[in-house]
Design an enzyme around this catalytic site. Structure first.
Site, PDB file in Angstrom:
ATOM      1  N   PHE A 533       0.833  -1.204   0.000  1.00  0.00           N
ATOM      2  CA  PHE A 533       0.000   0.000   0.000  1.00  0.00           C
ATOM      3  C   PHE A 533       0.865   1.251   0.000  1.00  0.00           C
ATOM      4  O   PHE A 533       1.877   1.315   0.698  1.00  0.00           O
ATOM      5  CB  PHE A 533      -0.864   0.059   1.279  1.00  0.00           C
ATOM      6  CG  PHE A 533      -1.885  -1.022   1.415  1.00  0.00           C
ATOM      7  CD1 PHE A 533      -3.173  -0.849   0.952  1.00  0.00           C
ATOM      8  CD2 PHE A 533      -1.562  -2.218   2.044  1.00  0.00           C
ATOM      9  CE1 PHE A 533      -4.125  -1.850   1.104  1.00  0.00           C
ATOM     10  CE2 PHE A 533      -2.515  -3.217   2.202  1.00  0.00           C
ATOM     11  CZ  PHE A 533      -3.794  -3.036   1.722  1.00  0.00           C
ATOM     12  N   ASP A 534       0.434   2.239  -0.761  1.00  0.00           N
ATOM     13  CA  ASP A 534       0.960   3.579  -0.572  1.00  0.00           C
ATOM     14  C   ASP A 534       0.331   4.101   0.723  1.00  0.00           C
ATOM     15  O   ASP A 534      -0.761   3.657   1.086  1.00  0.00           O
ATOM     16  CB  ASP A 534       0.551   4.443  -1.773  1.00  0.00           C
ATOM     17  CG  ASP A 534       0.877   5.913  -1.553  1.00  0.00           C
ATOM     18  OD1 ASP A 534       2.013   6.197  -1.152  1.00  0.00           O
ATOM     19  OD2 ASP A 534      -0.009   6.753  -1.772  1.00  0.00           O
ATOM     20  N   LYS A 535       0.992   5.024   1.413  1.00  0.00           N
ATOM     21  CA  LYS A 535       0.420   5.523   2.666  1.00  0.00           C
ATOM     22  C   LYS A 535      -0.548   6.680   2.440  1.00  0.00           C
ATOM     23  O   LYS A 535      -1.743   6.566   2.677  1.00  0.00           O
ATOM     24  CB  LYS A 535       1.523   5.975   3.634  1.00  0.00           C
ATOM     25  CG  LYS A 535       0.955   6.523   4.971  1.00  0.00           C
ATOM     26  CD  LYS A 535       2.033   6.984   5.914  1.00  0.00           C
ATOM     27  CE  LYS A 535       2.402   8.423   5.731  1.00  0.00           C
ATOM     28  NZ  LYS A 535       1.408   9.420   6.154  1.00  0.00           N
ATOM     29  N   THR A 536      -0.020   7.786   1.929  1.00  0.00           N
ATOM     30  CA  THR A 536      -0.794   9.026   1.860  1.00  0.00           C
ATOM     31  C   THR A 536      -1.943   8.916   0.876  1.00  0.00           C
ATOM     32  O   THR A 536      -1.748   8.658  -0.306  1.00  0.00           O
ATOM     33  CB  THR A 536       0.121  10.204   1.473  1.00  0.00           C
ATOM     34  OG1 THR A 536       1.237  10.219   2.355  1.00  0.00           O
ATOM     35  CG2 THR A 536      -0.614  11.526   1.563  1.00  0.00           C
ATOM     36  N   VAL A 736      -1.370  -1.142  -4.193  1.00  0.00           N
ATOM     37  CA  VAL A 736      -2.546  -0.285  -4.076  1.00  0.00           C
ATOM     38  C   VAL A 736      -2.081   1.153  -3.885  1.00  0.00           C
ATOM     39  O   VAL A 736      -1.342   1.448  -2.946  1.00  0.00           O
ATOM     40  CB  VAL A 736      -3.440  -0.703  -2.883  1.00  0.00           C
ATOM     41  CG1 VAL A 736      -4.743   0.078  -2.903  1.00  0.00           C
ATOM     42  CG2 VAL A 736      -3.710  -2.199  -2.897  1.00  0.00           C
TER      43      VAL A 736
END
Length: 844
Positions: A533-536, A736
């Site tokens: 996953f990307d965070k922001t 994602v």
């Protein structure tokens, strides 16, 4: 060796994906130029746009020359190669689709062709060698009529369906003008609206089904009368012959058409088997074969049509007209006449006609048709109605509306930001249609298997015809056995098992607000074991929130917050805006003093005047640079502790006194923790966060929401390396992200999944799977659906191959006759289709 990067759309304006074959052609053409050592798609992107990276020798070629060559070659490729997506009617089944695919590939200049039983044809062709007229002519010879077409240059175009010459003339006009023509009422049908297996006849589109039923009735009466001694045999024979006519009419028609074109399909094999049974005097068995075959065909097409209609329904979401507001008056116009900047009026409980922003009125909008959200979303007007929002990417969800969504109880005025052919709904329909033409790994495997299996069966049948020479039996017995094997070995169920599941899976996903671009991602998503996953904006809200206000010394929390809001209101930094927004909410109408004389120190903080006092707000680096009164070790330690919890901190100083700490954090989405738990239950072993934030922030977020790993301080190219590393460890990995900054990492993952793709052109184009709503909780639905689809595809393969494996030896050794073989054969075909249709009813 030096490098330069150029945007792909600059070179290939009609190509939206770096995976397009025209990009490969461009690379091959460019690498042949002297001085260009290597050309490839860069891992880095600019504004989400793919870049071509050129490795060149500056002694042999200049940058200007590279740019000129690249643009010329790109223009040549664009000029030379065409892309077409065509909706057609007249394709009766998967086997016929494959036959048409072969016929199209035989046309000189057709480079790639994919034809589906759903009535979609995707083509890539050399414009110098063929054109749309020739392609149309070829399709017409196959009794295929064009309903709609789209190219890289225009949107979906409807073709009039009158006589064939009119159709051809119409299509030719469209091709040269490039304009969109709307077919008049009743002249065209969306694919799926019209039965794909339309033969016509005395009973219209249902003629084949009615003929099959008449065949069954005659067969039943004839079979019953054969037991009555008082009834002459010729009556039963006449009824069986009648059954032959009605059951074999369309089978014979298709068989003759196929053979005349050099094909050799299942219809012909069934016809030969039925004629063979009649020659041997087994009229009832032959009539039973034709009855079940024609009935099975009709029911198969009915079932496939159900899935097809589910996708075709997407096209009907958008209304055909809009209420255009001009000079205070409203006028009803076709949506194709709407221009960017026009204002349309949407009445209560009616569909929204175009993508746009609300400029007047408030209402709640049902966005389920596009995003799958079950709860209506509140909409309010934008702050500046006169602004051009067509080029703005970050339009707030409460201001933006999509074509095809349904307005609530109040009237809205909407400013159009996209033309009808470029709306999110239009893109979604086009991509879903293209998805149907993309074959899955399993389908490619079964196609390859059939390529060798069918000739092997025909060879076996020929050998069995001469069995009477080896074993003591009459030729009639050998012939009968060979015909039974023909029926038993026909791979009908195998041919339709995967396409029917892919069609149903893509249709169900689209209904749930998830765009799955074909069979490959549908299958791959079902077997992934790790999610990155990307965070922001993916795991977090994507905007900082005020989390802590910590006074130092004698100052009260409320007073500290007033000072902070007063000073930060002078700044337009995102963190400053967050302090002002959340600070005012906490202060609830308390009077806030006015600050002045703002001075900004880039990346470190700000200084301002408040009355006679100087107020400093910033990170520790700001105060390290001030020569006097640096913060104490105790204060520094406190700041470090708050940062260790994942916060971004601001230290406040009034004159020479340190008065407090303010902490902000990009907080996790409310649904993140629960979603990750659901994913764990689905069997996802590893869930990894990839972020550019420092490791402490990454660890804090990971701990709060339950991730297995958190990798911080990553640059975009390091995210790509992280994905490659994960693929080595886990084999199948999905990434994602938002589809813009994360596009390179998504491209290197097994499956790229974009969040919040509605309204985002880049996210829609770059991802393998797009979650239309900005909701993480739709991810378990997508994975669950993919697992179900994968399971159904496996079941269908076992059924279709298992039946063939059992029936062939059973018919060879005489355990099953033609009647038994055809009952089981047609039963298995219907079974795999209806099994695939279960996906349409998949629950979240």
């Amino acid at each position: 060796m030096q490098k330069i990067q150029i945007k792909i759309p600059v070179l290939l304006p009609q190509v939206t994906s770096e995976k397009d074959t025209c990009v490969k052609r461009l690379i091959n053409e460019l690498e042949a130029k002297d001085g260009l050592e290597k050309v490839h798609i860069s891992d880095k992107e600019e504004d989400g746009v793919p870049q071509l990276c050129f490795h060149y020798d500056p002694d042999k070629i200049s940058i200007d020359r590279i740019q000129t060559i690249a643009e010329r070659v790109g223009a040549e490729i664009t000029k030379k190669y065409g892309h077409l997506l065509i909706k057609v009617t007249g394709i009766r089944h998967t086997r016929q689709a494959r036959l048409i695919e072969k016929k199209l590939l035989d046309i000189k200049g057709i480079l790639e062709a994919s034809v589906t039983a759903a009535g979609l044809v995707r083509l890539e062709f050399d414009k110098n060698e063929t054109n749309f007229d020739l392609i149309t002519e070829k399709l017409e010879k196959e009794n295929i009529e064009i309903v709609e077409r789209s190219t890289g240059e225009d949107g979906l175009i409807k073709a009039k369906q009158k006589t064939k010459p009119d159709l051809k003339k119409k299509v030719s006009k469209e091709q040269t003008s490039g304009k969109v023509h709307k077919a008049s009422e009743g002249e065209s049908h969306a694919a799926g609206e019209k039965q794909a297996h339309e033969h016509g006849g005395v009973f219209g589109k249902d003629t084949e089904l009615i003929f099959a039923i008449i065949c069954g009735v005659l067969l039943g009466i004839g079979f019953g009368l054969s037991f009555l001694e008082s009834v002459p045999d010729w009556i039963s024979l006449s009824l069986n012959i009648g059954a032959y006519f009605f059951g074999g009419y369309f089978t014979a028609k298709e068989a003759i058409e196929t053979v005349a074109k050099g094909g050799f399909e299942i219809d012909f094999l069934m016809l030969v088997a039925a004629i063979g049974a009649a020659i041997l005097g087994a009229w009832a068995e032959g009539a039973l074969l034709l009855f079940l075959f024609s009935l099975g065909h009709a029911l198969e097409h009915y079932a496939m049509n159900k899935a097809r209609k589910s996708i075709a329904a997407l096209s009907d979401l958008a209304p055909k007209t809009a209420l255009l507001k001009k000079d205070g008056q409203t006028e009803e116009v076709g949506i194709e006449k709407l221009n960017i900047g026009d204002v349309i009026v949407v009445r209560p409980n009616s569909k929204i006609s175009a993508d746009g922003v609300v400029v007047h009125g408030t209402s709640s909008v049902n966005q389920a048709p596009i995003t799958g959200e079950s709860v209506p979303v509140d909409k309010v007007p934008v702050e500046d109605p006169s602004k051009d929002y067509s080029k703005v990417d970050d339009i707030k969800a409460e201001n933006r509306v999509f074509s095809g969504t349904i307005n609530g109880n109040n009237t809205l005025e909407i400013k159009v930001i996209k033309e009808a052919s470029d709306s999110t709904l239009s893109r979604l329909v086009k991509l879903v249609n293209e998805a149907q033409t993309q074959k899955s790994p399993t389908q490619l495997l079964t196609d390859k298997f059939e390529k060798y299996f069918v000739p092997a069966v025909l060879l076996l049948v020929v050998i069995l015809l001469f069995a009477f020479l080896v074993i003591n039996e009459p030729f009639s017995a050998s012939f009968y056995r060979a015909m039974a094997v023909l029926v038993a070995a026909s791979p009908c169920a195998l041919a339709i098992s995967t396409p029917s599941a892919v069609l149903s899976g893509v249709a169900r996903a689209a209904k749930g607000g998830v765009l799955i671009k074909g069979g490959r991602p549908l299958e791959d998503l079902g077997v992934i074991t790790a999610l990155a996953f990307d965070k922001t904006g993916t795991l977090t809200e994507g905007k900082p929130k005020l989390t802590q206000v910590i006074p130092l010394g004698n100052i009260k929390e409320e007073e500290l917050l007033k000072l902070a809001v007063a000073v930060e209101s002078l700044s337009d930094h995102p963190l400053a805006k967050a302090v002002v927004r959340d600070g005012k909410e906490r202060l609830q109408g308390n009077t806030i003093p006015e600050a002045s004389n703002l001075e900004a120190v880039l990346g470190k903080g700000i200084k301002a005047s408040l009355g006679n006092d100087n107020i400093y707000i910033g990170n520790l680096e700001l105060f390290e640079e001030l020569n006097d009164d640096k913060p104490s070790e105790e204060i520094i330690e406190k700041v470090r502790y708050v940062e260790g919890e994942g916060n971004t901190t601001m230290l406040l100083r009034k004159n020479k006194e340190y008065i407090g700490i303010i902490a902000l954090m990009d907080t996790p989405r409310e649904a993140a923790k629960e979603t990750l738990l659901e994913l764990k239950k689905l069997g996802i072993k590893r869930m990894i966060m990839l972020t550019g934030d420092n490791q402490k922030v990454a660890d804090a977020v990971a701990k709060e929401i339950g991730l297995t790993d958190a990798w911080g301080s990553l640059l975009p190219e390091e995210k790509v390396e992280a994905i490659k590393k994960l693929k080595q460890q886990e084999s199948k990995v999905a990434m994602v992200g938002d589809g813009v900054n994360d596009a390179p990492a998504m491209a290197h993952s097994t499956v790229g999944i974009a969040m919040g793709a509605a309204g985002s052109d880049v996210a829609l184009e770059t991802a393998d799977i797009a979650l239309m709503a900005d909701r993480l909780e739709t991810l378990p639905f997508a994975i669950g659906l993919s697992r179900k689809a994968k399971s159904i595809i496996k079941q269908n393969l076992w059924v279709s191959l298992g039946i063939v494996a059992l029936l062939i030896p059973a018919t060879i050794f005489g355990f099953a006759n033609i009647g038994v073989a055809v009952v089981i054969h047609e039963g298995s075909t219907l079974l795999v289709v209806f099994n695939a249709l279960r996906l349409l009813a998949y629950k979240k």
